[in-house]
Design a protein around this motif. Structure first.
Motif, mmCIF file in Angstrom:
data_model
loop_
_atom_site.group_PDB
_atom_site.id
_atom_site.type_symbol
_atom_site.label_atom_id
_atom_site.label_comp_id
_atom_site.label_asym_id
_atom_site.label_seq_id
_atom_site.Cartn_x
_atom_site.Cartn_y
_atom_site.Cartn_z
ATOM 1 N N LEU A 249 -102.023 58.267 -24.064
ATOM 2 C CA LEU A 249 -100.748 57.581 -24.208
ATOM 3 C C LEU A 249 -100.115 57.853 -25.572
ATOM 4 N N THR A 250 -100.941 57.849 -26.606
ATOM 5 C CA THR A 250 -100.437 58.104 -27.960
ATOM 6 C C THR A 250 -99.851 59.502 -28.073
ATOM 7 N N ALA A 251 -100.562 60.483 -27.515
ATOM 8 C CA ALA A 251 -100.085 61.867 -27.572
ATOM 9 C C ALA A 251 -98.746 62.032 -26.865
ATOM 10 N N ALA A 252 -98.524 61.227 -25.843
ATOM 11 C CA ALA A 252 -97.282 61.315 -25.082
ATOM 12 C C ALA A 252 -96.168 60.431 -25.658
ATOM 13 N N GLY A 253 -96.457 59.731 -26.746
ATOM 14 C CA GLY A 253 -95.479 58.815 -27.314
ATOM 15 C C GLY A 253 -95.225 57.608 -26.442
ATOM 16 N N SER A 254 -96.247 57.222 -25.662
ATOM 17 C CA SER A 254 -96.081 56.164 -24.663
ATOM 18 C C SER A 254 -96.837 54.895 -25.019
ATOM 19 N N LEU A 255 -97.162 54.699 -26.293
ATOM 20 C CA LEU A 255 -97.913 53.517 -26.708
ATOM 21 C C LEU A 255 -97.307 52.933 -27.976
ATOM 22 N N THR A 256 -97.134 51.625 -27.981
ATOM 23 C CA THR A 256 -96.728 50.912 -29.178
ATOM 24 C C THR A 256 -97.809 49.903 -29.521
ATOM 25 N N GLU A 257 -98.332 49.956 -30.745
ATOM 26 C CA GLU A 257 -99.308 48.973 -31.198
ATOM 27 C C GLU A 257 -98.554 47.799 -31.810
ATOM 28 N N ALA A 258 -98.629 46.669 -31.141
ATOM 29 C CA ALA A 258 -97.901 45.484 -31.610
ATOM 30 C C ALA A 258 -98.439 44.255 -30.894
ATOM 31 N N THR A 259 -98.258 43.115 -31.507
ATOM 32 C CA THR A 259 -98.539 41.849 -30.837
ATOM 33 C C THR A 259 -97.338 41.511 -29.963
ATOM 34 N N PHE A 260 -97.584 41.278 -28.695
ATOM 35 C CA PHE A 260 -96.495 41.089 -27.741
ATOM 36 C C PHE A 260 -96.179 39.613 -27.556
ATOM 37 N N ASP A 261 -94.889 39.301 -27.556
ATOM 38 C CA ASP A 261 -94.417 37.945 -27.282
ATOM 39 C C ASP A 261 -93.437 38.018 -26.110
ATOM 40 N N PRO A 262 -93.733 37.351 -24.987
ATOM 41 C CA PRO A 262 -92.819 37.387 -23.835
ATOM 42 C C PRO A 262 -91.404 36.938 -24.166
ATOM 43 N N ALA A 263 -91.250 36.119 -25.213
ATOM 44 C CA ALA A 263 -89.919 35.635 -25.584
ATOM 45 C C ALA A 263 -89.029 36.757 -26.088
ATOM 46 N N ASP A 264 -89.626 37.882 -26.457
ATOM 47 C CA ASP A 264 -88.852 39.012 -26.964
ATOM 48 C C ASP A 264 -88.313 39.906 -25.848
ATOM 49 N N VAL A 265 -88.627 39.585 -24.601
ATOM 50 C CA VAL A 265 -88.184 40.386 -23.461
ATOM 51 C C VAL A 265 -86.871 39.831 -22.911
ATOM 52 N N THR A 266 -85.924 40.727 -22.690
ATOM 53 C CA THR A 266 -84.682 40.360 -22.018
ATOM 54 C C THR A 266 -84.697 40.964 -20.621
ATOM 55 N N ALA A 267 -84.598 40.115 -19.617
ATOM 56 C CA ALA A 267 -84.659 40.586 -18.229
ATOM 57 C C ALA A 267 -83.304 40.434 -17.561
ATOM 58 N N SER A 268 -83.008 41.363 -16.657
ATOM 59 C CA SER A 268 -81.782 41.294 -15.869
ATOM 60 C C SER A 268 -82.067 41.854 -14.487
ATOM 61 N N ALA A 269 -81.056 41.899 -13.642
ATOM 62 C CA ALA A 269 -81.240 42.456 -12.298
ATOM 63 C C ALA A 269 -81.536 43.944 -12.349
#
Length: 348
Positions: free
Chosen positions: A150-170
Motif C-alpha cells: 500500500l505504501t509503495a502505491a501511495g495508498s496508505l496514510t498513517e494517522a489516528t482516524f476520527d469519524p467526525a472528520d468524515v463528510t458523507a453525501s449521496a
C-alpha cells in the motif's frame, strides 16, 4: 485523491479486504494508526478446529478453513501445524472421543490420547488430549507485506482516524484530501466506541500475549489448554489468551504477564525457566453472536462495516473479505448470519 473505497484500519480485516478489492480492479486508500489499536498485533493467528469447553467445531469450519488455506498460502503466511488440545478433565476427554464419531470433525482429529505421556512424556496431559490438524498464520508478515504494498502505491496514510472528520453525501465521502465512493470501517473494537456502528452489540475483550525464550525443547505442535503456546523454534515461544472485559486498552499488565507465564510452565512436566522477550496487549472485536459484522449502515448508504471477526478471525477473514468485496463491487448478497440487517436499525 479520488478512490473507490476509503478503508479505515489495516489489521487483518482491512488488509484482506484491501487485497480483495484491488484484485477486482478497484482503487483503495487505507488510513491506519500503525496498528496501535489492532488486535491482529496480539493475536496468535491460530486455527484450532475444535474449541471451547464443549469441544465443538465452528459452523462452516471446513469451508472456511479451505478458503483460508488457499488465500493465505498465496500470500505466503499460512503455516500448517498440528494443535494438541490437552483436556482439563474426564468430561472433556469424553467429548473429545465423541467428536471422533462426527464426520465433519474427523478430518481435523489426528489422534485422541487418554493418559499422560502417550503423545509426549514431557507434558502434563493427565487426562489426555486431542491432536488436531490445524495451522497458524504469520500475521506480522501479512500486515507488514500489505503495508509495504500500500505504501509503495501511495495508498496508505498513517494517522489516528476520527469519524467526525468524515463528510458523507449521496455521492460519496470526503476525508482530508481523500475523496472516495464509499468508506469501509475495518477498525476493530474502535467501532464499538465511536462512529456510525457503535449501535451494534459489540462485546470487545482485551487479551495479552508474551514472546518467551524458554528452557524447554521445541514441540512439533501448538499446545492448547485454557490458553495456547506456539513454538517458533530455537526455544522461542509465543503464549497468550486471557479475556478482560472492563479495561479495554492496549496496555500490557503485570498480573496478566505472571498468569501467562504460570500457565505456560504448567504445560510441562519439568521446571521451566523463561525470559520475557516481548509483552503486548490488544482488544478483540468480539460480537454478541460470535459472527462477523458485515454490510451497510441502514441510514448511510456510502458507509460500510467489515469487522467483528473475533478470536477466530484468521479462519473467518479470508472468505469473508472476498464475500464483502463481492458485495461492495457487485451487490452480491451477504450470508444472513453476518449481515448487519440481522439487527435493528439505530435511532435516527
Amino acid at each position: 485523491m479520488q478512490v473507490d473505497f476509503l478503508i479505515v484500519g489495516q489489521g487483518l480485516a482491512g488488509s484482506l479486504l484491501a487485497k480483495a478489492l484491488l484484485r477486482r480492479g478497484r482503487t483503495v486508500h487505507v488510513v491506519d494508526d500503525r496498528w496501535k489499536s489492532s488486535s491482529s498485533q496480539v493475536a496468535a493467528g491460530l486455527m484450532t478446529p475444535l474449541t471451547g469447553r464443549r469441544f465443538t467445531l465452528t459452523k462452516d469450519y471446513p469451508e472456511l478453513f479451505a478458503s483460508a488455506q488457499a488465500r493465505l498460502t498465496e500470500l505466503g503466511v499460512f503455516r500448517p501445524m498440528q494443535v494438541y488440545r490437552m483436556f482439563v478433565d474426564d468430561e472433556q476427554r469424553a467429548k473429545g472421543l465423541k467428536r471422533t464419531e462426527c464426520a465433519s470433525c474427523q478430518p481435523f482429529i489426528a489422534r485422541v490420547t487418554s493418559a499422560q505421556g502417550e503423545l509426549d512424556n514431557g507434558l502434563t496431559d493427565a487426562f489426555g488430549g486431542a491432536l488436531m490438524n490445524g495451522a497458524w498464520v504469520d500475521l506480522p508478515k501479512l500486515l507488514s507485506d500489505v503495508r509495504a504494498e500500500l505504501t509503495a502505491a501511495g495508498s496508505l496514510t498513517e494517522a489516528t482516524f476520527d469519524p467526525a472528520d468524515v463528510t458523507a453525501s449521496a455521492e460519496g465521502v470526503v476525508w482530508g484530501q481523500i475523496q472516495a465512493g464509499a468508506i469501509v470501517y475495518c477498525d476493530g473494537y474502535k467501532s464499538a466506541q465511536r462512529g456510525p456502528f457503535k449501535y451494534l452489540p459489540w462485546q470487545p475483550a482485551k487479551g495479552e500475549a508474551l514472546t518467551l525464550k524458554a528452557s524447554v525443547a521445541d514441540k512439533p505442535f501448538i499446545l492448547n489448554r485454557e490458553g495456547w503456546a506456539l513454538p517458533l523454534g530455537y526455544g522461542v515461544w509465543r503464549t497468550g489468551t486471557n479475556w478482560q472485559w472492563d479495561q479495554l486498552d492496549e496496555i500490557p499488565t503485570e498480573p496478566q504477564k505472571e498468569k501467562l507465564i504460570g500457565r505456560f510452565r504448567g504445560y510441562f512436566a519439568q521446571e521451566v525457566q523463561v525470559d520475557v522477550v516481548a509483552h503486548i496487549a490488544g482488544v478483540r472485536p468480539c460480537t454478541s453472536d460470535n459472527h462477523p459484522f458485515m454490510g451497510t449502515h441502514p441510514q448511510q448508504a456510502r458507509t460500510h462495516l467489515f469487522g467483528g471477526l473475533g478470536p477466530r478471525g484468521t479462519v473467518w477473514a479470508p472468505a469473508m473479505a472476498d464475500e464483502m468485496a463481492d458485495y461492495l463491487c457487485d451487490g452480491t448478497a451477504l450470508r444472513k448470519e453476518c449481515d448487519l440487517a440481522r439487527f435493528d436499525s439505530p435511532s435516527a
